[in-house]
Design a protein around this motif. Structure first.
Motif, PDB file in Angstrom:
ATOM      1  N   VAL A  74       0.715  -1.133   0.000  1.00 43.49           N
ATOM      2  CA  VAL A  74      -0.099  -0.107   0.185  1.00 43.49           C
ATOM      3  C   VAL A  74       0.690   1.213   0.062  1.00 43.49           C
ATOM      4  O   VAL A  74       0.857   1.960  -0.755  1.00 43.49           O
ATOM      5  CB  VAL A  74      -0.831   0.108   1.224  1.00 43.49           C
ATOM      6  N   ASN A  75       1.924   1.211   0.899  1.00 43.04           N
ATOM      7  CA  ASN A  75       2.772   2.371   1.068  1.00 43.04           C
ATOM      8  C   ASN A  75       4.164   2.117   0.730  1.00 43.04           C
ATOM      9  O   ASN A  75       4.435   0.661   1.184  1.00 43.04           O
ATOM     10  CB  ASN A  75       2.858   3.114   2.550  1.00 43.04           C
ATOM     11  N   PRO A  81      17.953  10.415  -5.719  1.00 38.31           N
ATOM     12  CA  PRO A  81      19.204  11.396  -5.628  1.00 38.31           C
ATOM     13  C   PRO A  81      18.394  12.736  -4.903  1.00 38.31           C
ATOM     14  O   PRO A  81      19.422  13.244  -4.310  1.00 38.31           O
ATOM     15  CB  PRO A  81      19.298  11.455  -7.135  1.00 38.31           C
ATOM     16  N   SER A  82      17.199  13.070  -4.934  1.00 44.09           N
ATOM     17  CA  SER A  82      16.790  14.100  -4.318  1.00 44.09           C
ATOM     18  C   SER A  82      16.274  13.796  -2.924  1.00 44.09           C
ATOM     19  O   SER A  82      15.775  14.896  -2.261  1.00 44.09           O
ATOM     20  CB  SER A  82      15.628  14.766  -5.216  1.00 44.09           C
ATOM     21  N   GLY A  83      16.173  12.660  -2.335  1.00 40.34           N
ATOM     22  CA  GLY A  83      15.672  12.342  -1.266  1.00 40.34           C
ATOM     23  C   GLY A  83      14.869  11.124  -1.104  1.00 40.34           C
ATOM     24  O   GLY A  83      15.684  10.120  -1.033  1.00 40.34           O
ATOM     25  N   MET A  84      13.562  11.061  -0.857  1.00 39.05           N
ATOM     26  CA  MET A  84      12.873   9.871  -0.930  1.00 39.05           C
ATOM     27  C   MET A  84      11.670  10.191  -1.856  1.00 39.05           C
ATOM     28  O   MET A  84      11.387  11.251  -2.078  1.00 39.05           O
ATOM     29  CB  MET A  84      12.269   9.777   0.400  1.00 39.05           C
ATOM     30  N   ILE A  85      11.244   9.076  -2.271  1.00 40.25           N
ATOM     31  CA  ILE A  85       9.931   9.061  -3.139  1.00 40.25           C
ATOM     32  C   ILE A  85       8.917   7.991  -2.723  1.00 40.25           C
ATOM     33  O   ILE A  85       9.434   6.926  -2.178  1.00 40.25           O
ATOM     34  CB  ILE A  85      10.482   8.727  -4.561  1.00 40.25           C
ATOM     35  N   ASN A 120      10.879   4.354  -8.806  1.00 40.44           N
ATOM     36  CA  ASN A 120      11.158   5.454  -9.862  1.00 40.44           C
ATOM     37  C   ASN A 120      10.082   6.290  -9.941  1.00 40.44           C
ATOM     38  O   ASN A 120       9.920   6.927 -11.007  1.00 40.44           O
ATOM     39  CB  ASN A 120      11.865   5.285 -11.063  1.00 40.44           C
ATOM     40  N   GLY A 121       9.158   6.210  -8.915  1.00 43.66           N
ATOM     41  CA  GLY A 121       7.548   7.000  -9.113  1.00 43.66           C
ATOM     42  C   GLY A 121       6.974   6.536 -10.394  1.00 43.66           C
ATOM     43  O   GLY A 121       6.298   7.107 -10.850  1.00 43.66           O
TER      44      GLY A 121
END
Length: 185
Positions: A74-75, A81-85, A120-121
């Motif tokens: 679910v989560n 590279p920019s933090g967290m996704i 990767n979103g």
């Protein structure tokens, strides 16, 4: 003539409504266009089929398979590279075995997940492609001549040749789509 339903006579206005519905909502060759009869559609289809047939001659020697997780939670939180996704699925975890997104797309070892990964979103990044190259020595399903290489005739006989052949994929996360003059790369 009177219309009846369940033994009751229908008023004349119901007949009028029914007749109007049949006239205005019935399929008609004058009202609808069949996209299969569109000459522009035929031309596009012919070019797409010709291109697909040309791409068959570029056989990949590499047939690596991609592991698919049993479920997508679910989560999900991942570092980038920019933090967290993060990704969130409001209907609960996804069982990958029951979802077409995670099934093989033919014989190339790919699924939608090959390019659209949650870490990767649900897209692709050059950084993730570089990692996959390093881990698989360029044998991951994303590395296919037909659309992952700069040209479907590229040399992929060594690691250095693969680095050159997949340079756009490695540096920009770029997948080629229907290159018109693929034989002349």
């Amino acid at each position: 003539m009177q219309a009846t339903r369940n033994g009751r006579t229908l008023p004349a206005r119901n007949w009028t409504r029914l007749l109007l519905c049949c006239v205005f909502y019935a399929p008609s060759p004058l009202m609808a266009q069949n996209p299969g009869d569109d000459p522009a559609n035929h031309a596009w289809q012919a070019r797409a089929i010709a291109h697909a047939q040309k791409m068959r001659m570029f056989r990949d020697m590499v047939t690596g398979q991609q592991p698919t997780p049993k479920t997508i939670p679910v989560n999900r939180l991942d570092f980038d590279p920019s933090g967290m996704i993060a990704t969130f699925q409001p209907k609960g975890p996804t069982q990958t075995s029951e979802n077409a997104f995670f099934r093989n797309l033919g014989t190339n070892g790919r699924t939608c997940l090959t390019c659209h990964a949650p870490e990767n979103g649900w897209t692709i990044s050059a950084t993730s492609v570089q990692t996959r190259f390093a881990v698989s020595f360029g044998n991951d399903p994303i590395f296919r001549l037909v659309d992952g290489a700069t040209c479907p005739t590229a040399d992929v006989s060594s690691i250095d040749a693969k680095l050159n052949a997949y340079s756009l994929l490695l540096s920009k996360g770029l997948i080629r789509d229907r290159v018109a003059n693929s034989q002349q790369c």
